[in-house]
Design a protein around this motif. Structure first.
Motif, PDB file in Angstrom:
ATOM      1  N   ILE A  76     -69.139  67.444  50.227  1.00  0.00           N
ATOM      2  CA  ILE A  76     -70.599  67.560  50.366  1.00  0.00           C
ATOM      3  C   ILE A  76     -71.027  69.013  50.141  1.00  0.00           C
ATOM      4  CG2 ILE A  76     -72.551  67.299  51.958  1.00  0.00           C
ATOM      5  CD1 ILE A  76     -70.920  65.041  53.349  1.00  0.00           C
ATOM      6  N   ALA A  88     -70.978  70.077  46.490  1.00  0.00           N
ATOM      7  CA  ALA A  88     -72.025  69.399  45.701  1.00  0.00           C
ATOM      8  C   ALA A  88     -73.418  69.904  46.085  1.00  0.00           C
ATOM      9  CB  ALA A  88     -71.934  67.894  45.923  1.00  0.00           C
ATOM     10  N   SER A  89     -73.546  70.554  47.255  1.00  0.00           N
ATOM     11  CA  SER A  89     -74.869  70.897  47.771  1.00  0.00           C
ATOM     12  C   SER A  89     -75.306  72.326  47.476  1.00  0.00           C
ATOM     13  CB  SER A  89     -74.902  70.694  49.296  1.00  0.00           C
ATOM     14  OG  SER A  89     -74.730  69.342  49.623  1.00  0.00           O
ATOM     15  N   TYR A  90     -74.343  73.231  47.290  1.00  0.00           N
ATOM     16  CA  TYR A  90     -74.703  74.653  47.188  1.00  0.00           C
ATOM     17  C   TYR A  90     -74.106  75.302  45.951  1.00  0.00           C
ATOM     18  CZ  TYR A  90     -75.967  74.277  52.151  1.00  0.00           C
ATOM     19  OH  TYR A  90     -76.532  73.918  53.343  1.00  0.00           O
ATOM     20  N   GLY A 107     -72.786  63.806  56.466  1.00  0.00           N
ATOM     21  CA  GLY A 107     -73.531  65.053  56.635  1.00  0.00           C
ATOM     22  C   GLY A 107     -72.937  65.856  57.775  1.00  0.00           C
ATOM     23  N   ALA A 158     -76.134  70.048  55.801  1.00  0.00           N
ATOM     24  CA  ALA A 158     -76.153  69.386  54.491  1.00  0.00           C
ATOM     25  C   ALA A 158     -75.859  67.900  54.667  1.00  0.00           C
ATOM     26  CB  ALA A 158     -75.129  70.018  53.545  1.00  0.00           C
ATOM     27  N   SER A 188     -74.869  64.329  52.280  1.00  0.00           N
ATOM     28  CA  SER A 188     -74.371  63.833  50.993  1.00  0.00           C
ATOM     29  C   SER A 188     -75.556  63.349  50.148  1.00  0.00           C
ATOM     30  CB  SER A 188     -73.374  62.708  51.279  1.00  0.00           C
ATOM     31  OG  SER A 188     -73.541  61.659  50.414  1.00  0.00           O
ATOM     32  N   SER A 189     -75.525  63.642  48.859  1.00  0.00           N
ATOM     33  CA  SER A 189     -76.726  63.406  48.036  1.00  0.00           C
ATOM     34  C   SER A 189     -77.156  61.941  48.042  1.00  0.00           C
ATOM     35  CB  SER A 189     -76.502  63.902  46.612  1.00  0.00           C
ATOM     36  OG  SER A 189     -75.364  63.297  46.078  1.00  0.00           O
ATOM     37  N   ASN A 190     -76.212  61.006  48.119  1.00  0.00           N
ATOM     38  CA  ASN A 190     -76.655  59.604  48.112  1.00  0.00           C
ATOM     39  C   ASN A 190     -76.999  59.057  49.502  1.00  0.00           C
ATOM     40  OD1 ASN A 190     -74.014  59.829  48.610  1.00  0.00           O
ATOM     41  ND2 ASN A 190     -73.291  58.203  47.252  1.00  0.00           N
ATOM     42  N   HIS A 191     -77.055  59.948  50.488  1.00  0.00           N
ATOM     43  CA  HIS A 191     -77.518  59.522  51.821  1.00  0.00           C
ATOM     44  C   HIS A 191     -78.757  60.308  52.255  1.00  0.00           C
ATOM     45  CE1 HIS A 191     -73.390  57.986  51.792  1.00  0.00           C
ATOM     46  NE2 HIS A 191     -73.818  57.104  52.661  1.00  0.00           N
ATOM     47  N   ARG A 192     -79.346  61.043  51.338  1.00  0.00           N
ATOM     48  CA  ARG A 192     -80.509  61.867  51.709  1.00  0.00           C
ATOM     49  C   ARG A 192     -81.773  61.013  51.834  1.00  0.00           C
ATOM     50  NH1 ARG A 192     -79.006  67.073  47.849  1.00  0.00           N
ATOM     51  NH2 ARG A 192     -77.140  67.578  49.070  1.00  0.00           N
ATOM     52  N   ASN A 204     -85.902  76.487  48.439  1.00  0.00           N
ATOM     53  CA  ASN A 204     -85.371  75.226  48.974  1.00  0.00           C
ATOM     54  C   ASN A 204     -86.490  74.432  49.677  1.00  0.00           C
ATOM     55  OD1 ASN A 204     -83.875  73.154  50.035  1.00  0.00           O
ATOM     56  ND2 ASN A 204     -82.192  74.450  50.733  1.00  0.00           N
TER      57      ASN A 204
END
Ligand SMILES: CC(C)(COP(=O)(O)OP(=O)(O)OC[C@H]1O[C@@H](n2cnc3c(N)ncnc32)[C@H](O)[C@@H]1OP(=O)(O)O)[C@@H](O)C(=O)NCCC(=O)NCCS
Length: 142
Positions: free
Chosen positions: A12, A15-17, A48, A65, A67-71, A103
């Protein structure tokens, strides 16, 4: 968060930063006396995390942060609310954090939870992007 979570956390994080923490950074948070890194788990998977430091009257969010598919499902809000609860329990009166000026998602999350802008560090990130300093009183709800 435990050492067993670190592979999922690092996936995570990277992939996030653009400049992610290294695994050792999380290990240090797990070991540190005044740090409380937490994971959010759904169906056995880490989706997260939040890294909280709380020392006397001041607590700080060091990292959060999802995970992109749980935002967009309230997971960051839940992690932060849990951090407020924990920090209050440790005797903290204010919560502080820093966020990149660009952001928008995070800034809007923090505003929604009662943080206000209290300062700016000019060109703090990679000597090019400002850091916005935000603060929230833990004496008020939520
Ligand atoms: C910022 C981040 C943690 C938000 O996680 P999330 O679980 O999607 O957030 P939530 O679902 O809890 O959202 C809560 C509130 O935040 C705000 N928000 C979240 N994502 C947003 C977006 N993409 N755009 C605008 N506002 C957003 C909204 O106010 C939202 O409330 P609402 O659902 O009632 O509109 C996530 O986008 C992320 O991991 N980003 C990469 C890492 C990062 O930038 N961390 C912050 C570093 S300072």
């Amino acid at each position: 968060m435990t050492d067993d979570d670190l592979d999922a956390v690092m996936a995570i994080e990277t992939a996030s930063y653009s400049t992610p923490w290294k695994q050792d950074h999380f290990r240090n948070e797990i070991a540190a006396r005044f740090s409380w890194p937490y994971v959010a788990v759904e169906e056995g998977r880490v989706v997260g995390y939040v890294c909280l430091m709380s020392l006397f009257e001041e607590a700080q969010i060091l990292n959060v942060a999802v995970s992109s598919n749980h935002r967009g499902r309230g997971i960051a809000r839940m992690l932060l609310m849990e951090s407020f609860r924990l920090a209050r329990e440790r005797g903290a009166e204010i919560m502080v954090l820093e966020v990149r000026a660009s952001n928008d998602a995070a800034i809007s999350l923090y505003h929604q939870l009662g943080f206000r802008r209290v300062g700016v560090r000019i060109k703090y990130y990679e000597s090019s992007e400002d850091a916005i300093l935000m603060e929230k009183s833990l004496k008020e709800n939520p």
